[in-house]
Design a protein around this motif. Sequence first.
Motif, PDB file in Angstrom:
ATOM      1  N   VAL A 463     -52.299  -3.877 -29.698  1.00  0.00           N
ATOM      2  CA  VAL A 463     -52.072  -4.407 -31.116  1.00  0.00           C
ATOM      3  C   VAL A 463     -51.228  -3.695 -31.872  1.00  0.00           C
ATOM      4  O   VAL A 463     -50.385  -4.283 -32.677  1.00  0.00           O
ATOM      5  CB  VAL A 463     -53.587  -4.772 -31.640  1.00  0.00           C
ATOM      6  CG1 VAL A 463     -53.452  -4.673 -32.771  1.00  0.00           C
ATOM      7  CG2 VAL A 463     -54.426  -5.624 -30.906  1.00  0.00           C
ATOM      8  N   SER A 467     -47.578  -4.721 -33.538  1.00  0.00           N
ATOM      9  CA  SER A 467     -46.896  -4.388 -34.885  1.00  0.00           C
ATOM     10  C   SER A 467     -45.670  -3.614 -34.894  1.00  0.00           C
ATOM     11  O   SER A 467     -44.721  -3.868 -35.867  1.00  0.00           O
ATOM     12  CB  SER A 467     -48.038  -3.761 -35.995  1.00  0.00           C
ATOM     13  OG  SER A 467     -49.241  -4.462 -35.829  1.00  0.00           O
ATOM     14  N   LEU A 481     -49.265  -8.366 -27.902  1.00  0.00           N
ATOM     15  CA  LEU A 481     -50.554  -9.178 -28.439  1.00  0.00           C
ATOM     16  C   LEU A 481     -51.123  -9.991 -27.210  1.00  0.00           C
ATOM     17  O   LEU A 481     -52.177 -10.243 -27.259  1.00  0.00           O
ATOM     18  CB  LEU A 481     -49.968 -10.117 -29.423  1.00  0.00           C
ATOM     19  CG  LEU A 481     -51.148 -10.596 -30.477  1.00  0.00           C
ATOM     20  CD1 LEU A 481     -52.041  -9.507 -31.035  1.00  0.00           C
ATOM     21  CD2 LEU A 481     -50.677 -11.618 -31.349  1.00  0.00           C
ATOM     22  N   ARG A 485     -54.961  -9.662 -26.138  1.00  0.00           N
ATOM     23  CA  ARG A 485     -55.958 -10.968 -26.327  1.00  0.00           C
ATOM     24  C   ARG A 485     -56.585 -11.453 -25.048  1.00  0.00           C
ATOM     25  O   ARG A 485     -57.624 -11.471 -24.928  1.00  0.00           O
ATOM     26  CB  ARG A 485     -55.085 -12.329 -26.649  1.00  0.00           C
ATOM     27  CG  ARG A 485     -55.842 -13.441 -27.057  1.00  0.00           C
ATOM     28  CD  ARG A 485     -54.841 -14.765 -27.225  1.00  0.00           C
ATOM     29  NE  ARG A 485     -54.117 -14.752 -28.423  1.00  0.00           N
ATOM     30  CZ  ARG A 485     -52.788 -14.387 -28.086  1.00  0.00           C
ATOM     31  NH1 ARG A 485     -52.168 -14.481 -26.945  1.00  0.00           N
ATOM     32  NH2 ARG A 485     -52.181 -14.505 -29.292  1.00  0.00           N
ATOM     33  N   TYR A 524     -55.246  -9.396 -36.785  1.00  0.00           N
ATOM     34  CA  TYR A 524     -54.662 -10.566 -36.416  1.00  0.00           C
ATOM     35  C   TYR A 524     -55.791 -11.504 -36.045  1.00  0.00           C
ATOM     36  O   TYR A 524     -56.041 -12.052 -35.272  1.00  0.00           O
ATOM     37  CB  TYR A 524     -53.834 -10.539 -35.052  1.00  0.00           C
ATOM     38  CG  TYR A 524     -52.679  -9.371 -35.512  1.00  0.00           C
ATOM     39  CD1 TYR A 524     -51.778 -10.099 -36.121  1.00  0.00           C
ATOM     40  CD2 TYR A 524     -52.683  -8.171 -34.737  1.00  0.00           C
ATOM     41  CE1 TYR A 524     -50.625  -9.050 -36.666  1.00  0.00           C
ATOM     42  CE2 TYR A 524     -51.582  -7.156 -35.278  1.00  0.00           C
ATOM     43  CZ  TYR A 524     -50.647  -7.768 -36.150  1.00  0.00           C
ATOM     44  OH  TYR A 524     -49.525  -6.890 -36.265  1.00  0.00           O
ATOM     45  N   GLU A 527     -55.187 -14.678 -34.096  1.00  0.00           N
ATOM     46  CA  GLU A 527     -54.781 -14.824 -32.650  1.00  0.00           C
ATOM     47  C   GLU A 527     -55.759 -14.350 -31.823  1.00  0.00           C
ATOM     48  O   GLU A 527     -55.575 -14.071 -30.701  1.00  0.00           O
ATOM     49  CB  GLU A 527     -53.256 -13.596 -32.720  1.00  0.00           C
ATOM     50  CG  GLU A 527     -52.449 -14.160 -33.627  1.00  0.00           C
ATOM     51  CD  GLU A 527     -51.689 -15.283 -33.087  1.00  0.00           C
ATOM     52  OE1 GLU A 527     -51.837 -15.615 -31.833  1.00  0.00           O
ATOM     53  OE2 GLU A 527     -50.995 -16.041 -33.812  1.00  0.00           O
TER      54      GLU A 527
END
Length: 783
Positions: A463, A467, A481, A485, A524, A527
Amino acid sequence: MHRFSVTIPCLANGSKLRLLTAFCMLGLLVPTATVRAELKPLAIITAQASSKTDVNVAAKAIDGIIAENSRWLSAKSDTAPWLELQLAAATRLGGVHLFTGTLDKNPVEDLAIDFRDASGRWIEIPSASVSGNQSPALRIQFDQTVDVHTDRLRIRVLKTHQGIARIKEVVVWPYAADLPALPKEARSFGDEPPVPEIYLNQSGFDSRYSKRFTAPTLPDGTAFIVRAAAPRSEPAFTGVIKGHIGDFTAFAPSDSRDYVVEAGGIVSVPFRIRPWWLERVSYQRMIDFMVDSRHYVGNDRAVCSGSFGWRDDHHFGWELHTLVPQYLSNPSAYDRMPRQIRYEPPTKPGLWGALQPYDESAPDVVKLIHWGADVIVSQKLTHEFLKSQLAYFLYAWPALKSHLPEQNYRVVRDYVLATWTQSAADRKYPYDASADHNLLALKTKIGSTKGELPPGYSVEPNVLLYSVALRDKLPNPAQYLDAARAQAAWMTENLDWSVPLLTKGQRMSEFITLTGLATFLRLYPDEAPPKLRASIASWTEVMLRRSANLWDFRKLDDADGWTPMEPPHPQKWNEPGNVAGLPAALLAVKAVTDDPATRLRLDQIALAHLDNVFGRNPVGRHFSYDAPREVEGVEHGWFTFCPGGIGRLAQARFVLDASPKDFHYPYHPEMLGRGYTEGWVQFNTPFNASMAYLAFDRAFLQAAREGDSVVIRLCAPINFDDAVAETATVQLTTPAGPTIEVTVTEESPASPLLTARIPAATVPPGSVVRYGFGYLGHSVTVP
């Protein structure tokens, strides 16, 4: 039952005073479940030595007499003295008691113990390597780094007064669940008063938050008072004990006096109640430990096996996972600390030095972050945990760059991009359980209670790197990401938080799991996997359910398990890092929890675990042996400390040495002093994480127009000293782009708030005020 504590005064020439403290128990009636046969020392057949002085032969070190006229002395000309012991038969050994010196002075300072294996090789016992010792009596427990099965031991004296080894007696113990305490005769120089049976944070409390104590011997309905510690003081607060718990959260005095709790004829130790008290007594201590425990350049310069940036850190020390959050959550508190670290050029090429040195004016926490990143990159370490630490460095760069050369960022980023997806590690790491070091790969393997492979460890690093990739416009940022996830989604589908191994069973590494999931959800939310919030809520239910007890202590399971234990192994498990690190997870989850009652209870349990570190536990002691000498307001430190160990932490400051074990809970005073003790960097870093999340949770910013001014108010752990008008720095960015630094000053000596007034005409609407940075910072828009 008769209980007393005794100490040896240890004299040091300009170095830290160490007191070897332990408890003796006489006339105990031990419950049937805990009855154990008396452990007897092993017979030593012969002793031989490298040299002797007059009649002070080796045999006098094994004659059962601890006395000045019955000891082995090496010859002054012997530059490498050693004492070798032969046992009656080969057996598995648990440790030794070692008595050295003259009276209570001049003990052996540095030593190592070797054993001879079945093939005849001499092997050093890592946990029996002692440095900087100043105690004439040592209890040295062998850990499980090596299986010490032998009939021969050799004690090598590496440093001693005038070069002469003075060993009065060696007692060798077989392997057992617990190495016996030192004999009473070795500890009879003084008494420490018993811990009052009202157990609480010995140092103090924040005036605005939960304040609770445990009184295990008092029945429900017992009245209690809080009063000034001075004799005959009037009650300042009254309450009633319920479930062996007293709650005085509502008591928030404005003075700085010492207070005590009194109930049922018992008076607690004194404590303070002030804003930011825990931060006041902990912040500098946290940095002190990280300074001292560095590998190569800390307070012990020995090269330690399996160590990289910090001594005995292996690959799962989580140093940058926690140092970076410390700085991001409360930068001004660390900016103002004294500077202890100065850059040292590498002693050997390739150990460190790939990163150009920092500015010497940088705060120590930034220098520590630089050190951790430099060692990883310089040594080309590619274990996935060590690579993942660099994501924190890159993410925090906007907060670090004023102190570090731009070259640092380029080198670290290039290294991360080149190694992030590599599946192989550069070397074999101790306790490594990783199946694949590619950080984009799905991680489905769960580690043991060693803490070497916590679930979801790749979520937060990915994560954060996402960024960074967005900020730097790197190719394919979505890959990071997507990996986070996929990992979080797998966890929501496959992990049952009621399984102890997935929570407390991960010991000191447990905090990694939920801080990562909560960070994903906060940064997020759109997401995140659809079931992530529900999974975190399920975890929360387990935490609340298992904390419903007289200590507000999260248990191992829903039955009778309090802490992980694997008898008969004595080292399984010491878990101060788990207790100290749980608040980080609880407060991270609080930030993504909406229900007020649940948020309040999460906060209460988080503080209860920090209080547990400071003495609200079944033995009433701070987890650090040296706490009475290092932490303001602490009277009772841990029973003992580990004089050896791979990490060589005996002389480091603020070592979290040990915590109560399963057999201490819910309350068994007959078990005082039992259990394995050894500090570890992995125990302190979770505490650092918890203090970072505590700062994040408590801090907030306000900006309002009042007349012809814009008033900025910051609430953050800054005001530690009533005698000093303390300040912090916030950043103000206007819509047009310029960012200026604004100094906010405490509103009063005891106020948690700091304020600045700026002419309103200079602050356009839509300007943003920030304190801290990123996922642990705060911001507010000026109306």
